[in-house]
Design an enzyme around this catalytic site. Structure first.
Site, mmCIF file in Angstrom:
data_model
loop_
_atom_site.group_PDB
_atom_site.id
_atom_site.type_symbol
_atom_site.label_atom_id
_atom_site.label_comp_id
_atom_site.label_asym_id
_atom_site.label_seq_id
_atom_site.Cartn_x
_atom_site.Cartn_y
_atom_site.Cartn_z
ATOM 1 N N ASP A 189 64.557 43.718 -9.951
ATOM 2 C CA ASP A 189 65.446 43.741 -8.800
ATOM 3 C C ASP A 189 65.634 42.306 -8.310
ATOM 4 O OD1 ASP A 189 66.979 44.485 -6.684
ATOM 5 O OD2 ASP A 189 65.420 45.626 -5.645
ATOM 6 N N GLN A 247 78.354 47.749 -3.118
ATOM 7 C CA GLN A 247 78.008 47.955 -1.714
ATOM 8 C C GLN A 247 79.212 48.523 -0.975
ATOM 9 O OE1 GLN A 247 75.161 47.864 -0.223
ATOM 10 N NE2 GLN A 247 73.797 46.696 -1.560
ATOM 11 N N ASP A 277 65.080 54.403 -9.447
ATOM 12 C CA ASP A 277 63.758 53.803 -9.201
ATOM 13 C C ASP A 277 63.369 54.080 -7.764
ATOM 14 O OD1 ASP A 277 63.476 51.067 -7.404
ATOM 15 O OD2 ASP A 277 65.539 51.440 -8.033
ATOM 16 N N CYS A 331 51.037 71.301 -15.805
ATOM 17 C CA CYS A 331 51.103 69.853 -16.025
ATOM 18 C C CYS A 331 50.116 69.428 -17.114
ATOM 19 C CB CYS A 331 50.796 69.104 -14.732
ATOM 20 S SG CYS A 331 50.924 67.301 -14.893
ATOM 21 N N CYS A 369 49.098 66.231 -17.613
ATOM 22 C CA CYS A 369 48.521 64.909 -17.347
ATOM 23 C C CYS A 369 46.992 64.956 -17.364
ATOM 24 C CB CYS A 369 49.021 64.354 -16.014
ATOM 25 S SG CYS A 369 48.209 65.021 -14.532
ATOM 26 N N CYS A 395 45.393 66.679 -14.240
ATOM 27 C CA CYS A 395 45.465 68.150 -14.194
ATOM 28 C C CYS A 395 44.628 68.798 -15.291
ATOM 29 C CB CYS A 395 46.924 68.601 -14.296
ATOM 30 S SG CYS A 395 47.868 68.294 -12.784
ATOM 31 N N HIS A 449 49.063 61.736 -11.894
ATOM 32 C CA HIS A 449 49.791 63.004 -11.807
ATOM 33 C C HIS A 449 51.232 62.805 -11.334
ATOM 34 C CE1 HIS A 449 51.035 67.059 -11.048
ATOM 35 N NE2 HIS A 449 51.416 66.659 -9.841
#
Length: 374
Positions: A93, A189, A266, A304, A306, A309, A335
């Protein structure tokens, strides 16, 4: 490999798009969510953990890396990828939003932004030219032009003045760019005014960029205004270029944005929420400190895959959080990031099947039911 965007297909039921972005550091499958690594790290995560979570691209911040440790140091260390040991794509950014948030410490001028460092009070000037040079030194795969993020609320006159500055800075950014392997995105913008967004989209496209971002949203405007601006502006952007909605990250907003043709998102929401004990699931948001989880043997979410989990109960995660253990931040972040990656996988799969509108309705219904029950 230079930057390239391929539009693979458009969903038959809405404006959702399936695409692929090729960069010097790998391929990004869109729609995509990018975890934020502001200072060269995604908080509480190692690069190896991000890879295991199937993160394809992360976001760094020009403002913060410029102030500390400095872009020249990072250049001398081999660029941001080598410095942080991340082999995948990086988007940086411009720092415009961060400077915008320092209202008491900055002054806008036609040339750039004069501001005081939030670290030590030292004075600096960020110009469109310097912002591009900083990002080229960092070696990011996708660079953003410096823009002025319009506050909300803002009058039409104020939003137009801010938009004109963003357009002029975009021209200067485009002229400064010297690294053809690094993509440069222009930013649209114009506040919550469709006529300004339309004019800005036309003028930014006339300059010519590798991709186009919608900025100045999710800054306090009503949700209906956000969706209105997306629905009015996204169709104005060229279909052969990626479309990036900056700083928007609630799951419901991602699902709505994809339906309107957005490719990239994002936000700090998954990581910041994890550190504050808010965990996302397909049906509800779990506040892990609540007493109802004190003896709960279930994982955060049964479906899940992950690490968190697969190995830990809600009761244990609550214990870690209430005890202030660092591990709580890591397990919660694992997670939440995986939840967002799985959500984007489900989104892409539904677009492949021309079933995105059905997916969107089912998703919204499940979340509404789950949150009402919670």
């Amino acid at each position: 490999m230079d930057f390239k965007y391929d539009l693979i297909k458009k969903d038959a039921t809405c404006d959702a798009r399936l695409g692929r972005i090729s960069t010097p550091h790998g391929v990004i499958h869109t729609p995509v969510f990018m975890p934020v690594g502001t200072r060269g790290t995604v908080k509480a995560m190692t690069p190896a953990q991000l890879i295991e979570l199937e993160v394809e691209v992360i976001l760094g911040n020009t403002y913060h890396l410029y102030l500390r440790p400095g872009h020249e140091l990072i250049r001398n260390m081999g660029g941001l990828h080598r410095f942080m040991n991340w082999s995948g794509p990086i988007l940086t950014d411009s720092g415009g939003f961060q400077v915008h948030s320092l209202a008491a410490l900055r002054k806008m001028t036609p040339d750039g932004v004069i501001f005081q460092s939030h670290i030590d009070g030292s004075r600096h000037t960020l110009t469109p030219e310097l912002v591009v040079r900083i990002q080229e030194a960092l070696g990011s795969d996708i660079m953003m032009c410096l823009d002025e993020c319009t506050s909300y609320p803002a009058s039409h006159e104020t939003a137009e003045k801010s938009m004109n500055l963003t357009i002029e800075w975009a021209r200067r950014s485009r002229e400064t760019r010297s690294s053809p392997s690094q993509a440069l995105f222009g930013i649209i913008q114009g506040g919550v005014y469709p006529d300004l967004r339309k004019r800005c989209a036309e003028e930014i496209q006339a300059i010519g960029f590798d991709g186009y971002a919608l900025g100045g949203l999710s800054v306090g405007e009503p949700k209906d205004d956000l969706l209105m601006i997306l629905s009015e502006t996204a169709p104005l952007l060229p279909p052969e270029r990626p479309r990036y909605l900056m700083g928007v990250g609630m799951p419901e907003d991602l699902v709505a944005g994809v339906a309107l043709g957005i490719d990239m998102f994002d936000c700090v929401i998954p990581t910041r929420s994890a550190r504050n004990g808010l965990l996302f699931t397909n049906h509800e948001n779990i506040v892990i400190k609540r007493a109802i989880y004190r003896e709960d043997e279930k994982p955060i979410e049964e479906s899940c895959d992950c690490y968190t989990c697969r190995n830990f109960s809600r009761a244990y995660l609550r214990h870690l959080y209430m005890a202030g253990e660092i591990l709580a931040m890591t397990l919660n972040t694992i997670h939440n990031i995986r939840y967002f990656m799985r959500l984007m996988e489900r989104i892409r799969e539904s677009i492949k099947r021309d079933a995105y509108d059905e997916f969107r309705k089912d998703f919204v219904r499940a979340r509404q039911v789950g949150q009402a029950a919670g």
